[in-house]
Design an enzyme around this catalytic site. Structure first.
Site, short mmCIF file in Angstrom:
data_model
loop_
_atom_site.label_atom_id
_atom_site.label_comp_id
_atom_site.label_asym_id
_atom_site.label_seq_id
_atom_site.Cartn_x
_atom_site.Cartn_y
_atom_site.Cartn_z
N GLU A 68 -2.37 -5.39 -3.48
CA GLU A 68 -0.94 -4.58 -2.69
C GLU A 68 0.13 -5.54 -1.86
O GLU A 68 1.32 -4.97 -2.47
CB GLU A 68 -2.19 -3.78 -1.76
N ASP B 197 0.35 -0.97 -0.27
CA ASP B 197 0.02 -0.07 -0.32
C ASP B 197 0.64 1.35 -0.30
O ASP B 197 0.44 1.75 -1.07
CB ASP B 197 -0.86 -0.20 0.88
#
Length: 230
Positions: free
Chosen positions: A124, A52
């Site tokens: 992610e 992320d």
């Protein structure tokens, strides 16, 4: 070769980048799967956390360099559009990521392979795994490849917006709207090119080319907007 091994080989080929098998397996392992195993199994939450952050940095840097005329607030909006759950799910679907997920029995039986949040988190996690295996530059290139369609869509949106943006800017400063003129047309009927100019108070402030009159005017507006907003 077992199914898990085949899945890992397939996923590597889709990513086009080397990632250690164990790390890639961790990236597609949901917490529900890890909790059901007798042995200790690493799940993907920590990789998701890392991915992320890397994703946000790569997209932020790309937008910062690509749109030097945009203020912080506009860049933040574009980044939010690019790294939202919907955008990540589209990438997961393109990779057919649900197929490779390691899920607990309950999670799998209740539609976990198609769950948007799970798919987005796994994208992610994959980015995090690639970053650990390679470096920032290689990971950024993978991100740009994965987000190619989304970045192109934003490009098209921005180009379409420039005529509106310069209209507002010019009317606010000068009172009169900008005027567009096609100054050159070339090529055969099936493959024409156009050059447009945008004028303010009879002064040319931007010129652009395109395969249609509309595209040429949009590109002229883009050039003029960059010039006037400096």
């Amino acid at each position: 070769m077992g199914k898990e091994c085949r899945d890992i080989v397939e996923l590597k080929e889709k990513l086009g980048i080397y990632v250690d098998d164990k790390l890639l397996l961790q990236a597609v392992t949901h917490t529900s799967y890890a909790h059901e195993q007798k042995d200790v199994v690493d799940h993907n939450e920590r990789l998701e956390f890392l991915g992320d952050a890397v994703l946000e940095l790569a997209i932020s840097e790309t937008l910062y360099k690509k749109y030097p005329e945009l203020p912080e607030g506009e860049l933040t909006k574009l980044r939010a559009e690019l790294v939202c759950e919907l955008s990540l799910v589209k990438i997961a679907e393109k990779l057919d990521l649900g197929k490779y997920l390691r899920l607990g029995k309950g999670e799998d039986s209740t539609g976990g392979r198609d769950r948007r949040s799970t798919l987005a988190d796994t994208v992610e996690a994959l980015i995090g795994a690639v970053y650990l295996q390679t470096n920032y530059d290689q990971t950024k290139q993978l991100i740009l490849d994965l987000f190619k369609d989304q970045l192109s869509h934003i490009d098209n949106q921005r180009i379409g917006d420039y005529k509106t943006m310069i209209q507002e800017l010019v009317q606010d400063r000068y009172g009169d709207p900008p005027k567009y003129q096609i100054v050159k047309e070339s090529g055969p009927d099936h493959d024409k090119s156009f050059v447009a100019e945008v004028q303010i108070n009879n002064e040319v402030v931007g010129r652009g080319s395109g395969k249609s009159k509309k595209e040429a005017e949009q590109n002229a507006a883009h050039f003029a907007f960059q010039k006037l907003s400096k």
